[in-house]
Design an enzyme around this catalytic site. Structure first.
Site, short mmCIF file in Angstrom:
data_model
loop_
_atom_site.label_atom_id
_atom_site.label_comp_id
_atom_site.label_asym_id
_atom_site.label_seq_id
_atom_site.Cartn_x
_atom_site.Cartn_y
_atom_site.Cartn_z
N ARG A 390 37.27 54.36 156.71
CA ARG A 390 35.87 54.78 156.53
C ARG A 390 35.14 53.71 155.73
O ARG A 390 35.68 53.19 154.75
CB ARG A 390 35.79 56.12 155.80
N HIS A 450 45.87 55.17 158.64
CA HIS A 450 45.20 55.68 157.45
C HIS A 450 45.54 54.86 156.21
O HIS A 450 45.03 55.12 155.12
CB HIS A 450 45.60 57.15 157.27
#
Length: 700
Positions: A390, A450
């Protein structure tokens, strides 16, 4: 497995899965977490504007919960009646209990907003007024604003009040609408009006009068001016009630990492606004005939109906204007410098001497940006490898990577396109990076990447030297001001060699075992974590002290919980700090007498993952990107990394000890799920986030 359900004397639902060991249902545990967020809005020691923001966070959290978790449960209900035997619980019963809990929380939410916060704002001479409270002068100001700014954005959709066979307009996910009821002598007409919050601010500050400050919501501006909007009708009465639909936001895409994958992802994103309805939040004052009309037209199940207050999409209140001065917000905590790490000197030259830890948000993300910016300019840097999940809206990280590529560096960026709700933004960044000359890998077929890792190769006299940054949180300068995370700078050759091997594997879409220092999902985390637990059990059997301190966002993996129960029964002491879901049940005889769980909710989001193992008196400390959830352990690429520098070990241990002393913002997680505050027994107040800031300030 069986789902056992009961209630405490105060009516609180107890839901424990009876397997070989007790478990709390993960969805209900998540709702108890969001209740802790609501507790912050109720806390009168929290500044007023911040209390409004906690209401906004609660609302935003609940939207996402319905879009993802409730959507998944509804899909499970649709499969067949055997689902409950495979899962160990009945998804239909859980959906019913979710509704019961949510309705109670929404009532508490409305009470806090309407009966407490609004009145306390009024005591500060700040008035949130509605359309019925406008005097003549303010009414003229509002109508002028409406005609100039709002009216051009509104296009009502007229509905047939009796023709239920006509297709009902597609309401967009999480957008606010008015269902407008126009009453005539012998009939009723309905219309839909979308509140244009994507175009206009939700709040209008009205002219101040004698020291009194007034704010009106966009919703009430439209209510006040409905006659300007529906001027062509000769109605007797006109009423408007807000509704908000939350849809299934899970994406059904062919997991093929290629251009076809990107195209499929874009198509799925376009369909997200048309996903299956999960929840209709409606104004509790809506007339029954109007609600029945909506239910019939939209073909909604009763479980999807959630009564609410006058205003929806409360997430917009995160931007509520502070017209009352700085005392209504948290006192600023200026970001601290890291001891002996100088931004005016080369990060590489300082890293060559020792490891450094950045503890966000207390210390600045600028150190990470400086690291990447230096790499982009340094002629000795040959290659940059980084994983991104992100990113901030205006990302300095992206700019540094593009600059590095334009300066002739080989830049390899694994950009995870499957980051939930950031898919569209990451497709944009992928295009920007590729146009800037960066080699972009858009993910691994079956897994989300991730891990938060960066590895830089630099040509020096002794050959290529590798400099690494590994973190518990994203390379995101916006969230770095709000999230509590740790970020490690290291040149440790065991770690950098492992990272080099990991990046090469990701490039080829293959995974490896046998890392020397790091622990990586999806292949190794489970077995390595179990071995670390077993080591503590073995220590107790050998007559030594065995203990663990584990901090994370969520604990929901059944097998990990079983291992923790096993360690408890062997005599290992376990302290857990868990912000969100916790499916483990502490304090259960024969399972978890030696396990305590606390959750800290405060001004910053606790996001760091820390593992501490006694290791026979020589503590092992790992930081990780992974929570102890099945998806993180088995279905994602995650990295846990050891802390070997003794000074940093001491710093992390001190920070964890500070959090274990919190008696102000820490709640006890127990079998009652009552979110009881852990109060002070000796009247000495400890608030972890303030104490950590002061601790780091003293060290710097």
């Amino acid at each position: 497995m069986l789902l056992l359900a009961g209630r405490t004397q105060d009516g609180r639902m107890l839901t424990v899965v009876k397997h070989k060991y007790p478990l709390i249902n993960r969805e209900l545990s998540w709702l108890y977490f969001n209740e802790r967020v609501l507790q912050e809005a109720a806390d009168k020691t929290v500044p007023l504007i911040e209390r409004l923001r906690f209401l906004a966070i609660f609302s935003s959290n609940l939207d996402e919960f319905y879009r993802v978790r409730v959507a998944t449960l509804n899909r499970l209900v649709d499969i067949n009646t055997k689902t409950k035997n495979m899962l160990g619980f009945n998804p239909k019963k859980i959906l019913n209990e979710i509704k019961n809990i949510v309705v109670k929380l929404e009532k508490r939410f409305d009470f806090l907003y309407e009966q407490e916060i609004i009145k306390e704002l009024e005591a500060k001479k700040i008035f949130i007024i509605n359309e019925q409270q406008l005097n003549v002068a303010r009414g003229e100001y509002v109508r002028g604003y409406f005609r100039r700014q709002v009216l051009p954005t509104l296009v009502p959709i007229m509905l047939e009040s009796e023709d239920f066979g006509k297709p009902f307009p597609e309401l967009r996910d999480r957008h606010i609408y008015f269902i407008v009821k126009l009453t005539f002598r012998k009939k009723v007409k309905y219309a839909l009006v979308e509140i244009p919050t994507a175009i206009l601010s939700r709040f209008l500050i009205l002219p101040e009068n004698k020291g009194l400050k007034f704010i009106i919501l966009l919703d009430d501006i439209i209510r006040y001016c409905l006659d300007d909007l529906f001027f062509i009708f000769e109605y007797d009465t006109v009423e408007a009630y807000s509704i908000q639909l939350t849809r299934d936001a899970e994406l059904d895409i062919d997991a093929n990492v290629s251009e076809r994958f990107v195209e499929a992802l874009m198509r799925s994103l376009q369909r997200r606004d048309k996903g299956r309805p999960m929840r209709l939040l409606y104004d509790n004052d809506i007339p029954l005939d109007t609600l029945n009309y909506l239910v019939a037209c939209m073909q909604l199940d009763s479980e999807a109906l959630i009564p609410g207050g006058r205003y929806h999409n409360f997430k917009d209140f995160i931007d509520f204007p502070n017209v009352g001065g700085p005392s209504l917000e948290y006192t600023p905590m200026p970001q601290l410098r890291v001891s002996n790490l100088d931004l005016s000197r080369s990060i590489f030259s300082q890293m060559a001497q020792r490891d450094y830890l950045i503890s966000l948000p207390y210390q600045s993300f600028d150190y990470i940006v400086h690291f990447l910016r230096e790499a982009a300019m340094d002629p000795k840097v040959k290659e940059i490898n980084i994983c991104l999940y992100r990113l901030a809206e205006n990302s300095s990280v992206i700019n540094a990577l593009i600059n590095a590529a334009q300066n002739g560096k080989k830049v390899n960026c694994l950009l995870e396109l499957k980051a939930r709700f950031d898919e569209e933004a990451n497709i944009y960044w992928r295009n920007q990076l590729e146009e800037g000359g960066v080699n972009v890998n858009i993910g691994v077929v079956q897994y989300k990447v991730h891990a938060k890792i960066c590895l830089i190769a630099r040509r020096e006299k002794r050959g290529l030297v590798y400099y690494a940054n590994l973190a518990t949180g994203n390379f995101n300068e916006k969230t770095a001001k709000l999230y509590g995370d740790h970020s490690l700078f290291t040149v440790n050759p065991l770690i950098t060699k492992d990272l080099k091997r990991l990046f090469r594997g990701l490039e080829k879409q293959t995974f490896h075992r046998g890392y020397k220092a790091i622990i990586a999902s999806p292949l190794e985390t489970r077995q390595r974590f179990y071995q670390l637990i077993k080591n503590e059990i073995d220590a107790v059997k050998a007559g030594k002290t065995g203990y663990m301190v584990l901090k994370m966002n969520s604990l929901s993996d059944d097998e990990v919980i079983e291992k923790l129960y096993e360690a408890n029964n062997a005599g290992v002491t376990i302290q857990l700090i868990i912000r969100g879901m916790c499916c483990l049940v502490p304090g259960q005889a024969g399972f978890s007498e030696r396990i305590t769980v606390r959750s800290i909710i405060d001004r910053y989001l606790e996001h760091a993952r820390v593992w501490i193992f006694g290791n026979g008196g020589n503590e092992l400390i790992y930081l990780s990107s992974a929570d102890l959830m099945t998806r993180n352990i088995d279905r994602r690429v995650e990295v846990a990394f050891p802390i070997v520098d003794q000074r940093i070990q001491r710093e992390i241990r001190d920070i964890i000890d500070i959090q274990l002393r919190d008696n102000t913002k820490a709640r006890e997680i127990n079998q009652l799920n009552n979110n009881r505050y852990i109060g002070s027994k000796n009247r000495i107040r400890h608030r972890a986030q303030e104490d950590i800031y002061n601790y780091l300030k003293y060290k710097s």
